[in-house]
Design a protein around this motif. Structure first.
Motif, short mmCIF file in Angstrom:
data_model
loop_
_atom_site.label_atom_id
_atom_site.label_comp_id
_atom_site.label_asym_id
_atom_site.label_seq_id
_atom_site.Cartn_x
_atom_site.Cartn_y
_atom_site.Cartn_z
N UNK A 1 0.82 -1.20 0.00
CA UNK A 1 0.00 0.00 0.00
C UNK A 1 0.86 1.26 0.00
N UNK A 2 0.27 2.36 -0.43
CA UNK A 2 0.96 3.64 -0.36
C UNK A 2 1.87 3.90 -1.56
N UNK A 3 2.49 5.07 -1.52
CA UNK A 3 3.31 5.52 -2.65
C UNK A 3 4.81 5.54 -2.34
N UNK A 4 5.18 5.21 -1.09
CA UNK A 4 6.60 5.27 -0.71
C UNK A 4 7.44 4.36 -1.60
N UNK A 5 6.95 3.15 -1.82
CA UNK A 5 7.67 2.19 -2.66
C UNK A 5 7.90 2.72 -4.07
N UNK A 6 6.88 3.31 -4.65
CA UNK A 6 7.01 3.83 -6.01
C UNK A 6 8.00 4.98 -6.07
N UNK A 7 7.98 5.86 -5.08
CA UNK A 7 8.93 6.97 -5.03
C UNK A 7 10.35 6.45 -4.90
N UNK A 8 10.52 5.40 -4.11
CA UNK A 8 11.82 4.76 -3.94
C UNK A 8 12.33 4.26 -5.30
N UNK A 9 11.46 3.58 -6.02
CA UNK A 9 11.84 3.03 -7.32
C UNK A 9 12.19 4.12 -8.32
N UNK B 1 -1.25 -16.75 -4.58
CA UNK B 1 -0.41 -17.17 -3.45
C UNK B 1 1.04 -16.72 -3.60
N UNK B 2 1.41 -16.28 -4.77
CA UNK B 2 2.81 -15.90 -5.00
C UNK B 2 3.22 -14.73 -4.12
N UNK B 3 4.47 -14.79 -3.64
CA UNK B 3 5.07 -13.62 -3.00
C UNK B 3 6.08 -13.04 -3.98
N UNK B 4 6.05 -11.73 -4.17
CA UNK B 4 7.00 -11.04 -5.03
C UNK B 4 8.15 -10.53 -4.17
N UNK B 5 9.37 -10.73 -4.63
CA UNK B 5 10.54 -10.28 -3.86
C UNK B 5 11.56 -11.39 -3.73
N UNK B 6 12.34 -11.34 -2.64
CA UNK B 6 13.35 -12.36 -2.36
C UNK B 6 13.00 -13.09 -1.07
N UNK B 7 13.31 -14.37 -1.03
CA UNK B 7 12.88 -15.17 0.12
C UNK B 7 13.71 -14.92 1.38
N UNK B 8 14.79 -14.15 1.27
CA UNK B 8 15.64 -13.95 2.44
C UNK B 8 15.57 -12.55 3.04
N UNK B 9 14.81 -11.65 2.44
CA UNK B 9 14.76 -10.29 2.99
C UNK B 9 13.54 -9.52 2.49
N UNK B 10 13.05 -8.63 3.36
CA UNK B 10 12.06 -7.65 2.94
C UNK B 10 12.75 -6.58 2.09
N UNK B 11 11.94 -5.72 1.50
CA UNK B 11 12.47 -4.54 0.85
C UNK B 11 13.12 -3.65 1.91
N UNK B 12 13.97 -2.74 1.48
CA UNK B 12 14.73 -1.89 2.38
C UNK B 12 14.42 -0.42 2.12
N UNK B 13 14.66 0.45 3.09
CA UNK B 13 14.52 1.90 2.85
C UNK B 13 15.50 2.35 1.78
N UNK B 14 15.23 3.49 1.17
CA UNK B 14 16.04 3.97 0.05
C UNK B 14 17.52 4.05 0.37
#
Length: 267
Positions: free
Chosen positions: A28-36, A222-235
């Motif tokens: 949710x939110x726009x923080x992720x998009x701004x990061x990208x 059921x799919x998770x997008x990302x990596x199985x060893x870490x969450x996304x990180x701050x910019x």
């Protein structure tokens, strides 16, 4: 002009995503998009100008004139195919080499999948990729304008095949035989390593078919997008993470099922 086209294309696809969304948003939110988008701003500030200048300077000095002497249509087509082939192997090797993976994982840490994901590439990775492409352009003797044509096309395709846009199967079936589509590329962003290690192509899916990495599996809820060893990180962590001595996989807490960086920190 090339940068203007890329910006317009990104805005256009982001707008289409609003009215023709294929998959439910996971963050949710726009923080992720701004990061990208911050990464694409950083990458476009200097890299395109520098690479075109390098091609223009190097080709007459150490390069050939082979492609430049061909008819324009043939020359551009050959340049695009050659550079896309090189991009496939650079991308594939980035999943195998731990040094390159330090930078490439920044792209894969994104826990959602939309047009801004295609714009999220660590600047150092982009520089290394561009160096490889410039060497090939110089060796081929292709004019800087051909390189610009490829850069514009590859960026446009990266934004397209990362977009969250619903495409009718009748159209999808034809498109994926020629270029990468969102439904064809999304397995590459599944946190299941079997899917992540597939579909490495940028523009054309031919290389994956030729070298055994083509994957036509369909995304499920059921799919998770990302990596199985870490969450996304701050910019700021995304920018410096590749330079931290220990690999992220050695230090990160694996994400809980169906959780994201934003939702956990908002709790």
């Amino acid at each position: 002009m090339s940068i203007a086209i890329q910006v317009i294309w990104l805005v256009l696809l982001a707008s289409v995503e609003i009215v023709a969304t294929q998959w439910e948003h996971l963050v949710r939110g726009q923080v992720r998009k701004l990061r990208n988008l911050t990464f694409t701003v950083l990458n476009h500030m200097a890299i395109p100008v520098a690479t075109v200048a390098l091609v223009s300077y190097s080709r007459p000095v150490i390069g050939t004139h082979w492609v430049a002497e061909m008819p324009v249509v043939s020359g551009v087509a050959l340049t695009v195919i050659a550079l896309d082939f090189a991009g496939y192997w650079f991308h594939r090797f980035s999943h195998r080499n731990l040094f390159l993976w330090r930078f490439h994982q920044i792209h894969h840490l994104d826990e959602d999948f939309d047009a801004t994901t295609g714009a999220r590439v660590h600047t150092v990775e982009e520089v290394m990729h561009q160096i490889v492409l410039v060497l090939i352009v110089v060796a081929l003797g292709a004019p800087a304008s051909y390189f610009t044509a490829f850069a514009t096309a590859s960026f446009a395709m990266a934004i397209f095949h990362h977009s969250n846009i619903a495409i009718p199967w009748s159209v999808e079936r034809v498109l994926r035989s020629v270029v990468f589509t969102p439904a064809l590329h999304v397995p590459h962003h599944n946190d299941d390593i079997v899917n992540t290690d597939s579909n490495f192509g940028f523009i054309f899916p031919w290389w994956d078919r030729m070298f055994g990495t083509y994957n036509s599996v369909r995304r499920t809820p059921e799919w998770r997008i990302g990596l199985d060893y870490s969450h996304d990180l701050p910019l700021h962590r995304l920018i410096i993470q590749p330079f931290i001595p220990k690999q992220l996989k050695e230090t990160a807490m694996p994400p809980a099922k169906n959780a994201t960086y934003e939702t956990e920190n908002a709790a």
